[in-house]
Write a protein that holds these residues in place. Structure first.
Motif, PDB file in Angstrom:
ATOM      1  N   ASP A   1       0.849  -1.190   0.000  1.00 61.36           N
ATOM      2  CA  ASP A   1       0.000   0.000   0.000  1.00 61.36           C
ATOM      3  C   ASP A   1       0.883   1.238   0.000  1.00 61.36           C
ATOM      4  OD1 ASP A   1       0.970   0.350   2.608  1.00 61.36           O
ATOM      5  OD2 ASP A   1      -0.699  -0.760   3.476  1.00 61.36           O
ATOM      6  N   GLU A   2       0.297   2.397   0.335  1.00 62.81           N
ATOM      7  CA  GLU A   2       1.049   3.653   0.254  1.00 62.81           C
ATOM      8  C   GLU A   2       2.172   3.717   1.293  1.00 62.81           C
ATOM      9  OE1 GLU A   2      -2.017   3.320   1.249  1.00 62.81           O
ATOM     10  OE2 GLU A   2      -2.150   4.278   3.212  1.00 62.81           O
ATOM     11  N   VAL A   3       2.058   2.956   2.371  1.00 60.98           N
ATOM     12  CA  VAL A   3       3.149   2.924   3.369  1.00 60.98           C
ATOM     13  C   VAL A   3       4.406   2.319   2.718  1.00 60.98           C
ATOM     14  CG1 VAL A   3       3.915   1.982   5.599  1.00 60.98           C
ATOM     15  CG2 VAL A   3       1.559   2.781   5.311  1.00 60.98           C
ATOM     16  N   ASP A   4       4.218   1.225   2.003  1.00 58.98           N
ATOM     17  CA  ASP A   4       5.360   0.618   1.298  1.00 58.98           C
ATOM     18  C   ASP A   4       5.903   1.583   0.245  1.00 58.98           C
ATOM     19  OD1 ASP A   4       5.173  -2.382   2.232  1.00 58.98           O
ATOM     20  OD2 ASP A   4       3.129  -1.727   1.810  1.00 58.98           O
ATOM     21  N   ALA A   5       5.001   2.238  -0.490  1.00 55.01           N
ATOM     22  CA  ALA A   5       5.441   3.150  -1.560  1.00 55.01           C
ATOM     23  C   ALA A   5       6.309   4.270  -0.977  1.00 55.01           C
ATOM     24  CB  ALA A   5       4.230   3.718  -2.286  1.00 55.01           C
ATOM     25  N   VAL A   6       5.879   4.860   0.122  1.00 54.60           N
ATOM     26  CA  VAL A   6       6.619   5.981   0.721  1.00 54.60           C
ATOM     27  C   VAL A   6       7.984   5.518   1.235  1.00 54.60           C
ATOM     28  CG1 VAL A   6       6.654   7.539   2.715  1.00 54.60           C
ATOM     29  CG2 VAL A   6       4.608   7.382   1.281  1.00 54.60           C
ATOM     30  N   TRP A   7       7.997   4.439   2.004  1.00 55.55           N
ATOM     31  CA  TRP A   7       9.248   4.015   2.649  1.00 55.55           C
ATOM     32  C   TRP A   7      10.220   3.383   1.661  1.00 55.55           C
ATOM     33  CZ3 TRP A   7      11.065   5.540   7.209  1.00 55.55           C
ATOM     34  CH2 TRP A   7      10.144   6.133   8.083  1.00 55.55           C
ATOM     35  N   LEU A   8       9.713   2.620   0.714  1.00 56.69           N
ATOM     36  CA  LEU A   8      10.628   2.051  -0.280  1.00 56.69           C
ATOM     37  C   LEU A   8      11.207   3.157  -1.155  1.00 56.69           C
ATOM     38  CD1 LEU A   8       8.728  -1.239  -1.211  1.00 56.69           C
ATOM     39  CD2 LEU A   8      10.770  -0.999   0.231  1.00 56.69           C
ATOM     40  N   GLY A   9      10.435   4.220  -1.375  1.00 52.97           N
ATOM     41  CA  GLY A   9      10.968   5.387  -2.106  1.00 52.97           C
ATOM     42  C   GLY A   9      12.146   6.003  -1.367  1.00 52.97           C
ATOM     43  N   LYS A  10      12.027   6.139  -0.047  1.00 48.09           N
ATOM     44  CA  LYS A  10      13.142   6.685   0.753  1.00 48.09           C
ATOM     45  C   LYS A  10      14.339   5.743   0.677  1.00 48.09           C
ATOM     46  CE  LYS A  10      10.085   8.297   4.475  1.00 48.09           C
ATOM     47  NZ  LYS A  10       9.962   9.653   4.938  1.00 48.09           N
ATOM     48  N   ILE A  11      14.067   4.455   0.769  1.00 47.05           N
ATOM     49  CA  ILE A  11      15.156   3.469   0.804  1.00 47.05           C
ATOM     50  C   ILE A  11      15.927   3.445  -0.516  1.00 47.05           C
ATOM     51  CG2 ILE A  11      15.584   0.953   0.870  1.00 47.05           C
ATOM     52  CD1 ILE A  11      13.496   0.903   3.223  1.00 47.05           C
ATOM     53  N   VAL A  12      15.213   3.458  -1.655  1.00 44.79           N
ATOM     54  CA  VAL A  12      15.961   3.398  -2.927  1.00 44.79           C
ATOM     55  C   VAL A  12      16.738   4.680  -3.200  1.00 44.79           C
ATOM     56  CG1 VAL A  12      14.420   1.694  -3.983  1.00 44.79           C
ATOM     57  CG2 VAL A  12      14.060   4.136  -4.469  1.00 44.79           C
ATOM     58  N   SER A  13      16.363   5.773  -2.550  1.00 45.96           N
ATOM     59  CA  SER A  13      17.128   7.005  -2.778  1.00 45.96           C
ATOM     60  C   SER A  13      18.533   6.908  -2.173  1.00 45.96           C
ATOM     61  CB  SER A  13      16.376   8.221  -2.218  1.00 45.96           C
ATOM     62  OG  SER A  13      16.416   8.191  -0.818  1.00 45.96           O
ATOM     63  N   LEU A  14      18.797   5.863  -1.378  1.00 49.70           N
ATOM     64  CA  LEU A  14      20.146   5.646  -0.820  1.00 49.70           C
ATOM     65  C   LEU A  14      21.091   5.007  -1.853  1.00 49.70           C
ATOM     66  CD1 LEU A  14      19.213   4.072   2.659  1.00 49.70           C
ATOM     67  CD2 LEU A  14      19.787   6.472   2.182  1.00 49.70           C
ATOM     68  N   VAL A  15      20.538   4.459  -2.926  1.00 54.94           N
ATOM     69  CA  VAL A  15      21.391   3.770  -3.918  1.00 54.94           C
ATOM     70  C   VAL A  15      22.119   4.808  -4.773  1.00 54.94           C
ATOM     71  CG1 VAL A  15      21.403   2.245  -5.940  1.00 54.94           C
ATOM     72  CG2 VAL A  15      19.802   1.810  -4.057  1.00 54.94           C
ATOM     73  N   GLN A  16      23.445   4.673  -4.856  1.00 52.54           N
ATOM     74  CA  GLN A  16      24.172   5.600  -5.721  1.00 52.54           C
ATOM     75  C   GLN A  16      24.089   5.151  -7.179  1.00 52.54           C
ATOM     76  OE1 GLN A  16      28.473   5.326  -4.360  1.00 52.54           O
ATOM     77  NE2 GLN A  16      27.405   3.840  -3.065  1.00 52.54           N
ATOM     78  N   GLN A  17      24.131   6.131  -8.070  1.00 50.16           N
ATOM     79  CA  GLN A  17      24.039   5.840  -9.507  1.00 50.16           C
ATOM     80  C   GLN A  17      25.250   5.054  -9.979  1.00 50.16           C
ATOM     81  OE1 GLN A  17      23.015   8.929 -12.470  1.00 50.16           O
ATOM     82  NE2 GLN A  17      23.294  10.229 -10.683  1.00 50.16           N
ATOM     83  N   PRO A  18      25.068   4.228 -11.017  1.00 49.45           N
ATOM     84  CA  PRO A  18      26.237   3.568 -11.598  1.00 49.45           C
ATOM     85  C   PRO A  18      27.183   4.619 -12.182  1.00 49.45           C
ATOM     86  CG  PRO A  18      24.174   2.755 -12.574  1.00 49.45           C
ATOM     87  CD  PRO A  18      23.822   3.897 -11.685  1.00 49.45           C
ATOM     88  N   GLN A  19      28.496   4.355 -12.110  1.00 52.42           N
ATOM     89  CA  GLN A  19      29.491   5.310 -12.644  1.00 52.42           C
ATOM     90  C   GLN A  19      29.526   5.269 -14.171  1.00 52.42           C
ATOM     91  OE1 GLN A  19      31.163   7.540 -10.691  1.00 52.42           O
ATOM     92  NE2 GLN A  19      29.774   6.715  -9.124  1.00 52.42           N
TER      93      GLN A  19
END
Ligand code: SME
Length: 155
Positions: A137-155
């Motif tokens: 639900d929207e709880v997963d959408a919000v928190w997983l959005g925060k979590i994936v923002s920790l991934v750095q872009q490939p070089q």
């Protein structure tokens, strides 16, 4: 899981990931660490992983769970919907989603969260499958959005 309890669990996972990822300087390590922690800490996560865009193809990256499809047919299924819509896609019942790609027939619900690079392009998606219908639900959408923002872009 009840929404408040789930949000609390995500908050602790996010905090732990922030610390763990300080030691990482690459995209694949970030993704592997996120997939492992989410998969083992969150209820209902049956398959947890990333697909990365390479030359117009969406190919599997680090994941936890049963064997996944390596390459997803272009513009088909939930992961491509996340790439093309440039937004999180929550699917309560995958059997009702046109074009859904079933890598494992036991999956019944899915959430796909796009990862954006510095110039705004989507470079990957996080994909989570559950055997339980209406698992996300929207709880997963919000928190997983925060979590994936920790991934750095490939070089
Ligand atoms: N169901 C996805 C394919 C990837 S697997 O779920 C691991 C889709 O429709 O894009």
């Amino acid at each position: 899981m009840e929404k408040e309890k789930k949000a609390g669990r995500y908050a602790r996972v996010l905090e732990q990931l922030e610390t763990l990822l300080l030691k990482s300087n690459n995209t694949v390590s970030d993704m592997a660490t996120i997939a492992a922690l989410l998969h083992h800490k969150m209820d209902d996560f049956f398959w947890t992983g990333f697909y990365l865009l390479h030359d117009g193809q969406l190919q599997v990256g680090p994941y936890q769970g049963s064997l996944a499809c390596i390459d997803l047919k272009k513009d088909t299924g939930v992961c491509w919907a996340g790439v093309n819509r440039r937004e999180t896609v929550v699917v309560p019942d995958v059997h009702a989603f046109p074009g859904h790609i079933a890598c494992d027939g036991r999956s019944n619900a899915e959430i796909v969260v796009p990862l954006f690079g510095k110039t705004g392009e989507v470079f990957a998606v996080l994909d989570v499958d559950s055997t339980r219908k209406n698992a996300f639900d929207e709880v997963d959408a919000v928190w997983l959005g925060k979590i994936v923002s920790l991934v750095q872009q490939p070089q």
